[in-house]
Design a protein around this motif. Structure first.
Motif, short mmCIF file in Angstrom:
data_model
loop_
_atom_site.label_atom_id
_atom_site.label_comp_id
_atom_site.label_asym_id
_atom_site.label_seq_id
_atom_site.Cartn_x
_atom_site.Cartn_y
_atom_site.Cartn_z
N LEU A 172 5.78 8.09 -2.97
CA LEU A 172 4.50 7.42 -2.75
C LEU A 172 3.66 7.30 -4.00
O LEU A 172 2.51 6.86 -3.94
CB LEU A 172 3.71 8.20 -1.68
CG LEU A 172 4.38 8.35 -0.32
CD1 LEU A 172 3.57 9.28 0.58
CD2 LEU A 172 4.57 7.00 0.35
N ARG A 213 1.38 2.08 -1.72
CA ARG A 213 1.99 1.66 -0.45
C ARG A 213 3.44 1.23 -0.65
O ARG A 213 3.77 0.49 -1.57
CB ARG A 213 1.17 0.52 0.13
CG ARG A 213 1.73 -0.10 1.40
CD ARG A 213 0.82 -1.25 1.83
NE ARG A 213 1.33 -1.97 2.97
CZ ARG A 213 2.20 -2.96 2.92
NH1 ARG A 213 2.70 -3.33 1.75
NH2 ARG A 213 2.59 -3.58 4.01
N SER A 231 6.72 -0.64 1.12
CA SER A 231 7.22 -1.51 2.18
C SER A 231 8.73 -1.30 2.27
O SER A 231 9.46 -1.59 1.32
CB SER A 231 6.90 -2.97 1.86
OG SER A 231 7.35 -3.82 2.90
N ARG A 262 3.94 1.65 10.88
CA ARG A 262 3.34 1.97 9.59
C ARG A 262 2.82 3.39 9.61
O ARG A 262 2.32 3.87 10.63
CB ARG A 262 2.23 0.98 9.23
CG ARG A 262 1.03 0.99 10.17
CD ARG A 262 0.11 -0.17 9.89
NE ARG A 262 -1.17 -0.01 10.62
CZ ARG A 262 -2.36 0.08 10.03
NH1 ARG A 262 -2.46 0.00 8.71
NH2 ARG A 262 -3.47 0.22 10.75
N GLU A 280 -5.58 5.26 4.58
CA GLU A 280 -4.71 4.51 3.67
C GLU A 280 -3.34 4.30 4.28
O GLU A 280 -2.72 5.23 4.79
CB GLU A 280 -4.58 5.26 2.34
CG GLU A 280 -3.63 4.63 1.35
CD GLU A 280 -3.33 5.52 0.16
OE1 GLU A 280 -2.63 5.06 -0.75
OE2 GLU A 280 -3.79 6.69 0.15
N GLU A 281 -2.86 3.08 4.24
CA GLU A 281 -1.51 2.79 4.70
C GLU A 281 -0.52 3.23 3.62
O GLU A 281 -0.59 2.78 2.49
CB GLU A 281 -1.33 1.31 5.01
CG GLU A 281 0.04 0.96 5.55
CD GLU A 281 0.17 -0.51 5.92
OE1 GLU A 281 0.90 -1.22 5.20
OE2 GLU A 281 -0.46 -0.94 6.91
N LEU A 282 0.39 4.13 3.98
CA LEU A 282 1.33 4.68 3.02
C LEU A 282 2.66 3.94 3.04
O LEU A 282 3.23 3.62 2.00
CB LEU A 282 1.56 6.17 3.32
CG LEU A 282 0.33 7.07 3.33
CD1 LEU A 282 0.69 8.46 3.83
CD2 LEU A 282 -0.29 7.13 1.94
N ARG A 306 5.14 0.97 5.35
CA ARG A 306 5.20 -0.05 6.41
C ARG A 306 6.63 -0.55 6.54
O ARG A 306 7.35 -0.72 5.56
CB ARG A 306 4.27 -1.22 6.09
CG ARG A 306 4.20 -2.24 7.23
CD ARG A 306 3.28 -3.41 6.87
NE ARG A 306 3.14 -4.33 7.99
CZ ARG A 306 2.16 -4.29 8.88
NH1 ARG A 306 1.22 -3.36 8.78
NH2 ARG A 306 2.11 -5.16 9.88
#
Length: 395
Positions: free
Chosen positions: A208, A212, A214, A333, A341-343, A345
């Motif tokens: 990470l 983010r 994907s 996600r 915070e989106e880590l 997805r």
């Protein structure tokens, strides 16, 4: 274990057996620091069953073949022993016959780890696991590297001389005195890297640190940030939308917790909103999939997951029987619960006419960190209860 993961060995003598629905030939190769055998004597298999610190045992078809490694007797020049497997039937691939390697204490018989390489197809041979030294300790690593040219391909990659069969040809040339033709030991595979990847579409582990992530199907992210494992509260958001002109679709998100032997410990879903003393909680049922944002959210306190739980599989089911071909899009996600915070997805791009899908799995490594792998595997299952067995097989 998952591809690339490793564990320290708590026993000096370990046995690795590899089982499958068909009979397999299992072998071991003793490799030096350059990733090669010292000579053909370092290739241990049914016709050459013993070597320094390594022995082959045939199961005779009634039990799986096995390689036993006595780490105390392995010569200092040997850095690792790779355990390979190939179907006994000539030309057979691993398509539909997933093998499972079981690493045991050779004396006590207790299971130390298991590993099933994912998403196999045209491979006719595999490097399944490796036993390797790190300083004064020995470890085991899950590999799952496939070869389409059988055991000979593995052997030649690691420097074993394999004589090519004579081809039928027109009038034979006069006999000459010459050594046997050998397959060269030069690359395709140079010295094995510390963590060789499995040959899976989208495979490869990231962390990470760059923000983010994907994921593609079968890709794995290590939940490590700044060199430290992420052990705080995270949320797995799962969402979906009905297909164009389709009716509202009632899907149910769940998570199944498993132990080290793929044994189901508990399930968290709309009918059981909290498990593991509150370490995992469910947001409740969404009956339509309408509205912006996540349809259902499962909160996981990674630092509070009890040690008897080593794997989590996140699933989505259609209890009403509607198929995923009626879903316009589905995703999952991972969110930092503290910051929002989106880590990570994962967007599910292809749907199948099934009623269940395994979206993602979290696997606890021996180091304490967690890995998240995108799955996107469809199954016929309308309830979380029907997902328990497929989830166990997918770990």
């Amino acid at each position: 274990m998952t591809p690339g993961s490793n564990i320290p060995l708590s026993a000096a003598r370990v046995t690795v057996d590899v089982s499958a629905p068909v009979r397999l030939d299992v072998s071991g190769l003793l490799l030096t620091a350059d990733g090669k055998v010292r000579s053909d004597d370092d290739f241990i298999f049914y016709n050459q069953p013993t070597g320094p610190g390594v022995a082959h045992a045939s199961g005779g078809g009634a039990a799986p073949d096995a390689i036993t490694v006595d780490t105390a007797a392995v010569p200092p020049a040997i850095e690792k022993i790779v355990v390979t497997a190939s179907p006994d039937a000539a030309g057979q691939t691993f398509q539909g016959i997933e093998p499972t390697a079981t690493i045991r204490d050779a004396v006590a018989g207790t299971v130390l780890a298991t590993f099933t390489p994912p998403q196999l197809g045209a491979e006719t041979a595999l490097v399944v696991v490796e036993i390797y030294r790190r300083g004064d300790t020995w470890k085991a690593r899950a590999v799952g590297q496939g070869y389409a040219d059988g055991l000979a391909g593995i052997a030649t990659d690691f420097g074993v001389t394999v004589e090519e069969p004579a081809a039928a040809q027109a009038p034979a040339a006069p006999p000459v005195s010459a050594p046997p033709v050998s397959v060269p030991s030069a690359p395709p595979m140079p010295s094995a890297p510390p963590a060789p990847p499995a040959p899976v579409p989208g495979a490869g582990k990231v962390n990470l640190d760059k923000g983010r992530v994907s994921l593609q199907k079968n890709q794995t992210v290590s939940l490590v940030k700044g060199g430290r494992p992420l052990l705080s509260r995270v949320q797995m958001g799962l969402g979906w939308e009905p297909a164009f002109r389709a009716k509202d679709i009632d899907l149910d998100a769940s998570v199944i917790a498993y132990g080290p032997q793929r044994n189901a410990v508990d399930s968290c879903y709309f009918g059981k909103l909290s498990i593991l003393n509150g370490a995992i909680k469910h947001s409740g049922d969404n009956l339509t999939g309408e509205g912006g944002g996540d349809d259902e959210v499962i909160t996981v306190d990674l630092g509070r997951i009890p040690p008897e739980v080593t794997g989590l599989v996140f699933t989505v089911n259609s209890f009403s029987g509607q198929k995923f071909t009626e879903v316009a899009k589905a995703y999952c996600r991972l969110i930092d619960a503290a910051t929002g915070e989106e880590l990570v997805r994962f967007d599910l791009t292809n749907a199948e006419a099934q009623t269940g899908v395994m979206m993602a799995k979290l696997i606890r490594q021996f180091s304490g960190e967690w890995d998240m792998t995108a799955m996107g595997e469809f199954v016929k299952a309308r309830t979380v209860r029907n997902m328990v067995e497929p989830g166990a097989k997918a770990l």
